[in-house]
Scaffold this motif. Structure first.
Motif, short mmCIF file in Angstrom:
data_model
loop_
_atom_site.label_atom_id
_atom_site.label_comp_id
_atom_site.label_asym_id
_atom_site.label_seq_id
_atom_site.Cartn_x
_atom_site.Cartn_y
_atom_site.Cartn_z
N ASP A 193 27.91 23.52 -12.01
CA ASP A 193 27.34 23.50 -10.67
C ASP A 193 28.07 24.48 -9.76
N ALA A 194 27.34 25.44 -9.21
CA ALA A 194 27.94 26.47 -8.36
C ALA A 194 28.40 25.90 -7.02
N PHE A 195 27.68 24.92 -6.46
CA PHE A 195 28.08 24.32 -5.19
C PHE A 195 29.42 23.60 -5.31
N GLN A 196 29.61 22.87 -6.40
CA GLN A 196 30.84 22.10 -6.57
C GLN A 196 32.06 22.98 -6.76
N ILE A 197 31.88 24.13 -7.41
CA ILE A 197 33.01 25.05 -7.59
C ILE A 197 33.50 25.53 -6.24
N LEU A 198 32.58 25.81 -5.34
CA LEU A 198 32.96 26.24 -3.99
C LEU A 198 33.68 25.14 -3.22
N ASP A 199 33.47 23.89 -3.64
CA ASP A 199 34.08 22.74 -2.97
C ASP A 199 35.29 22.20 -3.76
N ASN A 200 35.90 23.03 -4.59
CA ASN A 200 37.10 22.66 -5.37
C ASN A 200 36.87 21.50 -6.32
N SER A 201 35.69 21.43 -6.91
CA SER A 201 35.39 20.42 -7.92
C SER A 201 34.75 21.10 -9.12
N VAL A 202 34.87 20.42 -10.26
CA VAL A 202 34.19 20.88 -11.47
C VAL A 202 33.09 19.88 -11.77
N TYR A 203 31.86 20.38 -11.90
CA TYR A 203 30.71 19.56 -12.21
C TYR A 203 30.09 20.16 -13.47
N LEU A 204 30.37 19.56 -14.60
CA LEU A 204 29.94 20.06 -15.90
C LEU A 204 28.88 19.12 -16.46
N THR A 205 27.77 19.70 -16.96
CA THR A 205 26.66 18.90 -17.47
C THR A 205 26.27 19.38 -18.86
N TYR A 206 26.02 18.41 -19.74
CA TYR A 206 25.47 18.69 -21.07
C TYR A 206 24.10 18.01 -21.14
N GLU A 207 23.10 18.74 -21.66
CA GLU A 207 21.75 18.18 -21.80
C GLU A 207 21.23 18.46 -23.20
N ASN A 208 20.67 17.42 -23.83
CA ASN A 208 20.09 17.52 -25.16
C ASN A 208 18.59 17.30 -25.03
N PHE A 209 17.80 18.24 -25.54
CA PHE A 209 16.35 18.16 -25.44
C PHE A 209 15.81 17.41 -26.64
N THR A 210 15.64 16.11 -26.48
CA THR A 210 15.20 15.24 -27.54
C THR A 210 13.75 15.53 -27.93
N PHE A 211 12.91 15.67 -26.94
CA PHE A 211 11.50 15.97 -27.15
C PHE A 211 11.11 17.10 -26.22
N LYS A 212 9.86 17.53 -26.26
CA LYS A 212 9.43 18.65 -25.41
C LYS A 212 9.49 18.28 -23.93
N LYS A 213 9.17 17.05 -23.58
CA LYS A 213 9.13 16.64 -22.18
C LYS A 213 10.29 15.73 -21.76
N PHE A 214 11.09 15.23 -22.70
CA PHE A 214 12.20 14.34 -22.38
C PHE A 214 13.52 14.99 -22.77
N SER A 215 14.56 14.66 -22.00
CA SER A 215 15.90 15.09 -22.37
C SER A 215 16.90 14.01 -21.96
N LEU A 216 18.02 14.00 -22.65
CA LEU A 216 19.13 13.10 -22.36
C LEU A 216 20.36 13.94 -22.08
N GLY A 217 21.20 13.47 -21.19
CA GLY A 217 22.39 14.25 -20.90
C GLY A 217 23.44 13.44 -20.17
N THR A 218 24.54 14.10 -19.87
CA THR A 218 25.60 13.47 -19.10
C THR A 218 26.30 14.53 -18.26
N SER A 219 26.79 14.09 -17.11
CA SER A 219 27.51 14.97 -16.19
C SER A 219 28.90 14.41 -15.96
N LEU A 220 29.84 15.31 -15.80
CA LEU A 220 31.24 14.94 -15.56
C LEU A 220 31.70 15.69 -14.32
#
Length: 184
Positions: free
Chosen positions: A37-64
């Protein structure tokens, strides 16, 4: 001569279409994406996200999220947030692209900083820091763009509700992200 010219044009268009289909197939075979996340970097935070595309219209993920300045006035110091997304665009060329709705859960650790003014007006204010951890559930919506070079850009806006009803803790947590990612 005209027939030869027409044949060459037809073959060129055919190869161009085949190569575009091949590049689309390669992009649609990519089922993982990592984003920052570019906004969080400017605010001295790290916002990292992983997303897995399970199907064409659905995805699962997590953010830290981790705040790089530990004693900052920012409420959120650390959080982990799994999510599920549903992509709305019907005519998607790429998998998991376009407008989406997202449901998320967030475990959050944070600090609240507030000041107490003593009855004596000349006395200095007292700063109080209160640490807390809470659970948030919420929804968001956004838009994602994916390029042929597997770069993704997404905008996300949403709101989460604190599941604990404890005084001095925020009741709602907004979510605004400008993510830049890579699909692999």
């Amino acid at each position: 001569m005209k027939k030869l010219f027409v044949v060459v044009i037809c073959l060129t268009l055919n190869f161009t279409c085949v190569s575009q289909e091949d590049s689309l197939k390669k992009i649609n075979l990519k089922n993982h994406e990592i984003k920052l996340d570019a906004f969080q970097i400017l605010d001295n935070s790290v916002y990292l996200t992983y997303e897995n595309f399970t199907f064409k219209k659905f995805s699962l993920g997590t953010s830290l999220v981790s705040n790089l300045k530990k004693h900052d006035s920012k409420i959120e110091q650390f959080s982990i947030s799994p999510f599920v997304r549903y992509y709305l665009d019907k005519n998607n060329v790429y998998k998991a692209n376009g407008f989406f709705f997202e449901a998320f859960y967030k475990y959050l650790e944070g600090v609240d900083t507030f000041f107490i003014q003593p009855e004596d007006v000349l006395a200095p204010r007292i700063e109080t820091i209160s640490s807390f951890s809470t659970n948030v559930i919420g929804a968001s919506f956004g838009k994602k763009w994916v390029t042929e070079s597997n770069i993704s850009i997404e905008l996300v806006a949403g709101l989460g509700r604190n599941l604990k009803d404890i005084p001095l803790e925020p009741l709602f947590f907004p979510k605004f992200n400008f993510n830049i990612g890579y699909r692999f």
